[in-house]
Design an enzyme around this catalytic site. Structure first.
Site, PDB file in Angstrom:
ATOM      1  N   GLY A 128       1.503   2.865  -2.695  1.00  0.00           N
ATOM      2  CA  GLY A 128       1.036   4.064  -3.638  1.00  0.00           C
ATOM      3  C   GLY A 128       1.546   3.253  -5.033  1.00  0.00           C
ATOM      4  O   GLY A 128       1.732   4.179  -5.842  1.00  0.00           O
ATOM      5  N   LYS A 129       1.809   1.951  -4.892  1.00  0.00           N
ATOM      6  CA  LYS A 129       2.324   1.444  -6.421  1.00  0.00           C
ATOM      7  C   LYS A 129       1.481   1.798  -7.530  1.00  0.00           C
ATOM      8  O   LYS A 129       1.854   2.216  -8.782  1.00  0.00           O
ATOM      9  CB  LYS A 129       2.403  -0.131  -6.184  1.00  0.00           C
ATOM     10  CG  LYS A 129       3.677  -0.484  -4.933  1.00  0.00           C
ATOM     11  CD  LYS A 129       3.773  -1.891  -4.842  1.00  0.00           C
ATOM     12  CE  LYS A 129       2.506  -2.213  -4.399  1.00  0.00           C
ATOM     13  NZ  LYS A 129       2.257  -1.872  -2.888  1.00  0.00           N
ATOM     14  N   ASP A 162       0.709  -1.346  -0.085  1.00  0.00           N
ATOM     15  CA  ASP A 162      -0.152   0.008  -0.003  1.00  0.00           C
ATOM     16  C   ASP A 162       1.049   1.292  -0.135  1.00  0.00           C
ATOM     17  O   ASP A 162       0.342   2.395   0.511  1.00  0.00           O
ATOM     18  CB  ASP A 162      -1.230  -0.132   1.091  1.00  0.00           C
ATOM     19  CG  ASP A 162      -1.710  -1.033   1.151  1.00  0.00           C
ATOM     20  OD1 ASP A 162      -2.315  -1.554   0.149  1.00  0.00           O
ATOM     21  OD2 ASP A 162      -2.081  -1.652   2.267  1.00  0.00           O
ATOM     22  N   ARG A 210      -5.478   0.608   8.593  1.00  0.00           N
ATOM     23  CA  ARG A 210      -3.874   0.258   8.612  1.00  0.00           C
ATOM     24  C   ARG A 210      -3.409   0.621   9.700  1.00  0.00           C
ATOM     25  O   ARG A 210      -3.574   1.684  10.105  1.00  0.00           O
ATOM     26  CB  ARG A 210      -3.348   0.674   7.296  1.00  0.00           C
ATOM     27  CG  ARG A 210      -4.041   0.172   6.112  1.00  0.00           C
ATOM     28  CD  ARG A 210      -3.468   1.098   4.613  1.00  0.00           C
ATOM     29  NE  ARG A 210      -3.952   0.742   3.607  1.00  0.00           N
ATOM     30  CZ  ARG A 210      -4.133   1.216   2.451  1.00  0.00           C
ATOM     31  NH1 ARG A 210      -3.845   2.663   2.532  1.00  0.00           N
ATOM     32  NH2 ARG A 210      -4.646   0.651   1.279  1.00  0.00           N
ATOM     33  N   THR A 253       2.856 -12.510   2.839  1.00  0.00           N
ATOM     34  CA  THR A 253       2.020 -13.177   1.641  1.00  0.00           C
ATOM     35  C   THR A 253       2.540 -14.381   1.261  1.00  0.00           C
ATOM     36  O   THR A 253       4.038 -14.643   1.602  1.00  0.00           O
ATOM     37  CB  THR A 253       1.711 -12.179   0.831  1.00  0.00           C
ATOM     38  OG1 THR A 253       0.699 -12.764   0.019  1.00  0.00           O
ATOM     39  CG2 THR A 253       2.996 -11.707  -0.200  1.00  0.00           C
ATOM     40  N   GLN A 290       2.082  -5.945  -3.124  1.00  0.00           N
ATOM     41  CA  GLN A 290       2.333  -6.243  -1.921  1.00  0.00           C
ATOM     42  C   GLN A 290       3.928  -5.335  -1.813  1.00  0.00           C
ATOM     43  O   GLN A 290       4.038  -4.250  -2.462  1.00  0.00           O
ATOM     44  CB  GLN A 290       2.569  -7.466  -1.491  1.00  0.00           C
ATOM     45  CG  GLN A 290       1.248  -8.258  -1.098  1.00  0.00           C
ATOM     46  CD  GLN A 290       0.753  -8.967  -2.642  1.00  0.00           C
ATOM     47  OE1 GLN A 290       1.250  -9.715  -3.158  1.00  0.00           O
ATOM     48  NE2 GLN A 290      -0.422  -8.630  -2.558  1.00  0.00           N
ATOM     49  N   ALA A 342      -4.030  -7.903  -3.175  1.00  0.00           N
ATOM     50  CA  ALA A 342      -3.584  -6.424  -3.758  1.00  0.00           C
ATOM     51  C   ALA A 342      -4.888  -5.548  -4.054  1.00  0.00           C
ATOM     52  O   ALA A 342      -5.993  -6.003  -4.465  1.00  0.00           O
ATOM     53  CB  ALA A 342      -2.718  -6.564  -5.072  1.00  0.00           C
ATOM     54  N   GLY A 343      -4.410  -4.167  -3.621  1.00  0.00           N
ATOM     55  CA  GLY A 343      -5.595  -3.389  -4.091  1.00  0.00           C
ATOM     56  C   GLY A 343      -4.778  -2.157  -4.413  1.00  0.00           C
ATOM     57  O   GLY A 343      -4.143  -1.391  -3.787  1.00  0.00           O
ATOM     58  N   HIS A 344      -4.918  -1.560  -5.746  1.00  0.00           N
ATOM     59  CA  HIS A 344      -3.828  -0.586  -6.278  1.00  0.00           C
ATOM     60  C   HIS A 344      -5.019   0.390  -6.676  1.00  0.00           C
ATOM     61  O   HIS A 344      -5.799   0.299  -7.607  1.00  0.00           O
ATOM     62  CB  HIS A 344      -3.238  -1.004  -7.476  1.00  0.00           C
ATOM     63  CG  HIS A 344      -2.027  -2.208  -6.934  1.00  0.00           C
ATOM     64  ND1 HIS A 344      -1.222  -2.717  -7.871  1.00  0.00           N
ATOM     65  CD2 HIS A 344      -2.020  -2.601  -5.693  1.00  0.00           C
ATOM     66  CE1 HIS A 344      -0.418  -3.718  -7.215  1.00  0.00           C
ATOM     67  NE2 HIS A 344      -0.639  -3.586  -5.969  1.00  0.00           N
ATOM     68  N   THR A 345      -4.822   1.586  -6.203  1.00  0.00           N
ATOM     69  CA  THR A 345      -5.734   2.697  -6.594  1.00  0.00           C
ATOM     70  C   THR A 345      -5.155   3.824  -7.397  1.00  0.00           C
ATOM     71  O   THR A 345      -3.800   4.066  -7.369  1.00  0.00           O
ATOM     72  CB  THR A 345      -5.917   3.419  -5.100  1.00  0.00           C
ATOM     73  OG1 THR A 345      -6.338   2.670  -3.920  1.00  0.00           O
ATOM     74  CG2 THR A 345      -7.293   4.576  -5.191  1.00  0.00           C
TER      75      THR A 345
HETATM   76  P1  GDP Z   1      -0.813   0.171  -3.625  1.00  0.00           P
HETATM   77  O1  GDP Z   1      -1.368  -0.998  -2.978  1.00  0.00           O
HETATM   78  O2  GDP Z   1       0.854   0.226  -3.482  1.00  0.00           O
HETATM   79  O3  GDP Z   1      -1.151   0.551  -4.934  1.00  0.00           O
HETATM   80  O4  GDP Z   1      -1.371   1.375  -2.778  1.00  0.00           O
HETATM   81  P2  GDP Z   1      -2.920   1.575  -2.375  1.00  0.00           P
HETATM   82  O5  GDP Z   1      -3.582   1.930  -3.570  1.00  0.00           O
HETATM   83  O6  GDP Z   1      -3.524   0.445  -1.617  1.00  0.00           O
HETATM   84  O7  GDP Z   1      -2.917   2.981  -1.265  1.00  0.00           O
HETATM   85  C1  GDP Z   1      -2.560   3.971  -1.445  1.00  0.00           C
HETATM   86  C2  GDP Z   1      -3.415   5.213  -1.058  1.00  0.00           C
HETATM   87  O8  GDP Z   1      -3.071   6.416  -0.994  1.00  0.00           O
HETATM   88  C3  GDP Z   1      -4.645   4.988  -2.244  1.00  0.00           C
HETATM   89  O9  GDP Z   1      -5.728   5.478  -1.411  1.00  0.00           O
HETATM   90  C4  GDP Z   1      -4.016   6.534  -3.056  1.00  0.00           C
HETATM   91  O10 GDP Z   1      -5.264   7.000  -3.925  1.00  0.00           O
HETATM   92  C5  GDP Z   1      -3.531   7.113  -2.163  1.00  0.00           C
HETATM   93  N1  GDP Z   1      -2.469   7.986  -2.345  1.00  0.00           N
HETATM   94  C6  GDP Z   1      -1.452   7.626  -3.291  1.00  0.00           C
HETATM   95  N2  GDP Z   1      -0.437   8.656  -3.481  1.00  0.00           N
HETATM   96  C7  GDP Z   1      -0.768   9.501  -2.445  1.00  0.00           C
HETATM   97  C8  GDP Z   1      -0.270  10.733  -2.077  1.00  0.00           C
HETATM   98  O11 GDP Z   1       0.756  11.439  -2.450  1.00  0.00           O
HETATM   99  N3  GDP Z   1      -0.887  11.544  -1.290  1.00  0.00           N
HETATM  100  C9  GDP Z   1      -2.275  11.154  -0.903  1.00  0.00           C
HETATM  101  N4  GDP Z   1      -2.792  11.911   0.222  1.00  0.00           N
HETATM  102  N5  GDP Z   1      -2.639  10.058  -1.333  1.00  0.00           N
HETATM  103  C10 GDP Z   1      -1.897   9.208  -1.865  1.00  0.00           C
HETATM  104  P1  IMO Z   2      -0.871  -4.195  -2.263  1.00  0.00           P
HETATM  105  O1  IMO Z   2      -0.404  -4.795  -3.449  1.00  0.00           O
HETATM  106  C1  IMO Z   2      -0.816  -4.433   2.093  1.00  0.00           C
HETATM  107  C2  IMO Z   2      -0.860  -8.668   3.550  1.00  0.00           C
HETATM  108  C3  IMO Z   2      -2.231  -9.185   4.476  1.00  0.00           C
HETATM  109  C4  IMO Z   2      -1.663 -10.088   5.479  1.00  0.00           C
HETATM  110  C5  IMO Z   2      -0.687 -10.808   4.570  1.00  0.00           C
HETATM  111  C6  IMO Z   2      -0.984 -12.009   4.123  1.00  0.00           C
HETATM  112  O2  IMO Z   2      -2.391  -3.362  -2.393  1.00  0.00           O
HETATM  113  O3  IMO Z   2       0.159  -3.383  -1.711  1.00  0.00           O
HETATM  114  P2  IMO Z   2      -2.506 -12.885   2.195  1.00  0.00           P
HETATM  115  O4  IMO Z   2      -3.875 -12.714   1.951  1.00  0.00           O
HETATM  116  O5  IMO Z   2      -1.458 -12.422   0.976  1.00  0.00           O
HETATM  117  O6  IMO Z   2      -2.313 -14.465   2.353  1.00  0.00           O
HETATM  118  O7  IMO Z   2      -2.198 -11.863   3.522  1.00  0.00           O
HETATM  119  O8  IMO Z   2      -0.287  -9.946   3.933  1.00  0.00           O
HETATM  120  N1  IMO Z   2      -1.126  -8.129   2.493  1.00  0.00           N
HETATM  121  C7  IMO Z   2      -1.323  -6.995   2.130  1.00  0.00           C
HETATM  122  N2  IMO Z   2      -1.071  -5.905   2.953  1.00  0.00           N
HETATM  123  N3  IMO Z   2      -1.031  -4.590   0.755  1.00  0.00           N
HETATM  124  C8  IMO Z   2      -1.280  -5.644   0.138  1.00  0.00           C
HETATM  125  O9  IMO Z   2      -1.057  -5.553  -1.318  1.00  0.00           O
HETATM  126  C9  IMO Z   2      -1.481  -6.862   0.560  1.00  0.00           C
HETATM  127  N4  IMO Z   2      -1.713  -8.193  -0.051  1.00  0.00           N
HETATM  128  C10 IMO Z   2      -1.617  -8.841   1.260  1.00  0.00           C
HETATM  129  O10 IMO Z   2      -2.810  -8.021   5.251  1.00  0.00           O
HETATM  130  O11 IMO Z   2      -0.960  -9.497   6.484  1.00  0.00           O
HETATM  131 MG    MG Z   3      -2.985  -1.619  -1.757  1.00  0.00          MG
END
Ligand code: GDP
Ligand code: IMO
Ligand code: MG
Length: 427
Positions: free
Chosen positions: A15-16, A13, A304, A238, A223, A39-42
């Site tokens: 911000g990939k 998480d 988180r 993971t 991750q 994964a959850g990429h925003t």
């Molecule tokens: P990822 O899994 O690494 O792609 O990251 P996530 O999407 O799970 O979490 C990143 C969160 O931070 C998302 O809600 C993004 O929209 C937000 N985000 C990303 N870059 C920035 C930033 O520079 N500033 C702020 N305030 N939010 C950001």
């Molecule tokens: P992105 O790509 C943050 C964490 C879970 C748990 C551990 C194992 O969005 O960064 P799993 O379901 O993979 O067996 O869970 O890994 N986890 C993450 N935490 N971002 C993620 O992906 C994650 N994917 C798995 O919360 O602690």
């Molecule tokens: Mg994520």
């Protein structure tokens, strides 16, 4: 470039997704190489917010081929749902390609993930319960069902028969919970097969051809480094390798093809799920990050855990990934703090003997008991979300970035100050 791997340097998480989205504008291909819909990429663009769990973050550009590589575990139900969402929002996905060698997440994997977590009780990992661990287990056990098996219904039926027999025994006899209905699963997966067949391809070959044409290929990590099954905070990790080396295995390319490795690092640290976290903050400061950074899981919605930036971890990520550049995200979330702390070293008290760790400790029993040694820097008050040039950042913010880059020995190449596509500071 032309082949760049983008990885998370912390616990995910970072911000990939938004960094990939930015780099994808000038790329021709984006390849997811490991993980699954844990994964959850925003991405936030002019159309609003997109949350991708399985589809590569380059899909929003019509000129980008979005590849789901062989190293990914694919839940076809989730993939179909994501495709529906894209269709409803008018985004074309003709350019999606899915590796025939990728493994499928099956309904029994999801049930087993939950059953195992319940059985662990207080010792649970805090997984996303998406069946990731059990799917990778079956891959290693050679009991997995692959995307290419969807192309031959006879083979699919045979493989399902073997797997379901074993998994239902496990669910019913070991975990005391109901198994799955083999006919229902067969029917469901036959439908997914019809829907997904047009996208199945030899993705390793596609990547090779793109590289030979001199195109820019991005490898999208999911991750983060500390969730790596070999190098992370095991067992609180993971079940795949999110580090850069896995891009070669999970994409099907040789290591000599990779030119750059971009490490995405949040300006502070977050973690979802259980496990050690030396710089974790509870109380008011922790809440500052949760509220200002909107730190709720993209996949599970869980709050988180938040803490200061940890340079011991960042240096570990530099080593494991061979980083050539850093993308610092969410710098805007630090605005308003009087002081900003960073962890530069750990102290470990072992039977009254104190040891210091500048490098990531080799054993988890040590890491678990490490105390962070914090270095304090002055904060800044100004809202920086509108800043687009490095020189326009408050001097304290520039000093913070310089410290990170110096300590990591890697240049900061990108800085983000907001979730939007344009909310980047030119470096
Ligand atoms: P990822 O899994 O690494 O792609 O990251 P996530 O999407 O799970 O979490 C990143 C969160 O931070 C998302 O809600 C993004 O929209 C937000 N985000 C990303 N870059 C920035 C930033 O520079 N500033 C702020 N305030 N939010 C950001
Ligand atoms: P992105 O790509 C943050 C964490 C879970 C748990 C551990 C194992 O969005 O960064 P799993 O379901 O993979 O067996 O869970 O890994 N986890 C993450 N935490 N971002 C993620 O992906 C994650 N994917 C798995 O919360 O602690
Ligand atoms: Mg994520």
């Amino acid at each position: 470039m032309p082949a760049t791997v983008v990885v998370g340097t912390q616990w995910g998480d970072e911000g990939k997704g938004r960094i990939i989205d930015n780099l994808a504008e000038k790329s021709q291909m984006v390849v997811r190489f490991q993980g699954g819909n844990n994964a959850g990429h925003t991405i936030v663009n002019e159309q609003g917010e997109f949350k991708f769990h399985i589809i590569p973050s380059g899909i929003l550009y019509p000129h980008v081929t979005a590849v789901i590589g062989n190293g990914v575990v694919v839940d076809p139900r989730v993939l179909c749902e994501e495709l529906d969402t894209l269709r409803d929002r008018g985004v074309s996905f003709d350019n999606l390609r899915l590796s025939g060698n990728a493994h499928l997440i099956m309904p029994y994997h999801i049930l087993l993930d939950s059953a195992h977590e319940t059985q662990l009780g207080k010792r649970k990992i805090g997984t996303t319960k998406r069946g990731i661990g059990p799917a990778y287990t079956d891959k290693a056990a050679r009991l997995g069902i692959r995307v290419q098996d969807l192309l031959d219904k006879k083979i699919l039926r045979q493989k399902l028969d073997t797997a379901i027999g074993e998994k239902n025994d496990l669910l019913e006899k070991v975990y005391n919970s109901p198994g799955v209905d083999r006919f229902e699963v067969m029917e469901q997966y036959a439908e997914y097969a019809d829907r997904l067949s047009p996208y199945i391809a030899d993705t390793s070959l596609l990547i090779d051809k793109a590289l030979k044409r001199g195109e820019e290929v991005l490898f999208e990590g999911a991750q983060g480094c500390l969730l790596d099954i070999d190098h992370g905070t095991y067992p609180f990790v993971t079940s795949s390798n999110p580090i850069a080396g896995a891009a070669c295995v999970g994409g099907g390319v040789g290591p000599t093809k990779i030119n750059d490795v971009m490490g995405v690092c949040k300006a502070y640290t977050t973690r979802v799920g259980e496990g050690p976290f030396p710089t974790e903050l509870t109380g008011e400061l922790g809440d500052h990050f949760v509220n200002k950074g909107m730190e709720y899981g993209t996949t599970t919605g869980r709050k988180r855990r938040c803490g200061w930036l940890d340079l011991v971890i960042l240096n570990y990520a530099v080593r494991l990934n061979g980083l050539t550049g850093l993308a610092i995200t969410k710098l805007d979330v630090l605005s308003g703090l009087d002081q900003i702390n960073v962890c530069s070293m750990y102290e470990y008290d072992h039977d009254g003997v104190q040891e210091n760790y500048i490098d990531f400790p080799p054993h988890q029993s040590i890491f678990y008991h490490c105390q962070p040694v914090l270095q304090s820097l002055p904060g800044w008050k100004a809202d920086i979300s509108g800043v687009r040039k490095l020189a326009d950042l408050p001097v304290e913010a520039r000093d913070y970035l310089e410290l990170i880059s110096e300590e990591a020995g890697v240049p900061v190449k990108m800085v983000s100050v907001g979730p939007g596509r344009d909310e980047l500071v030119e470096v």
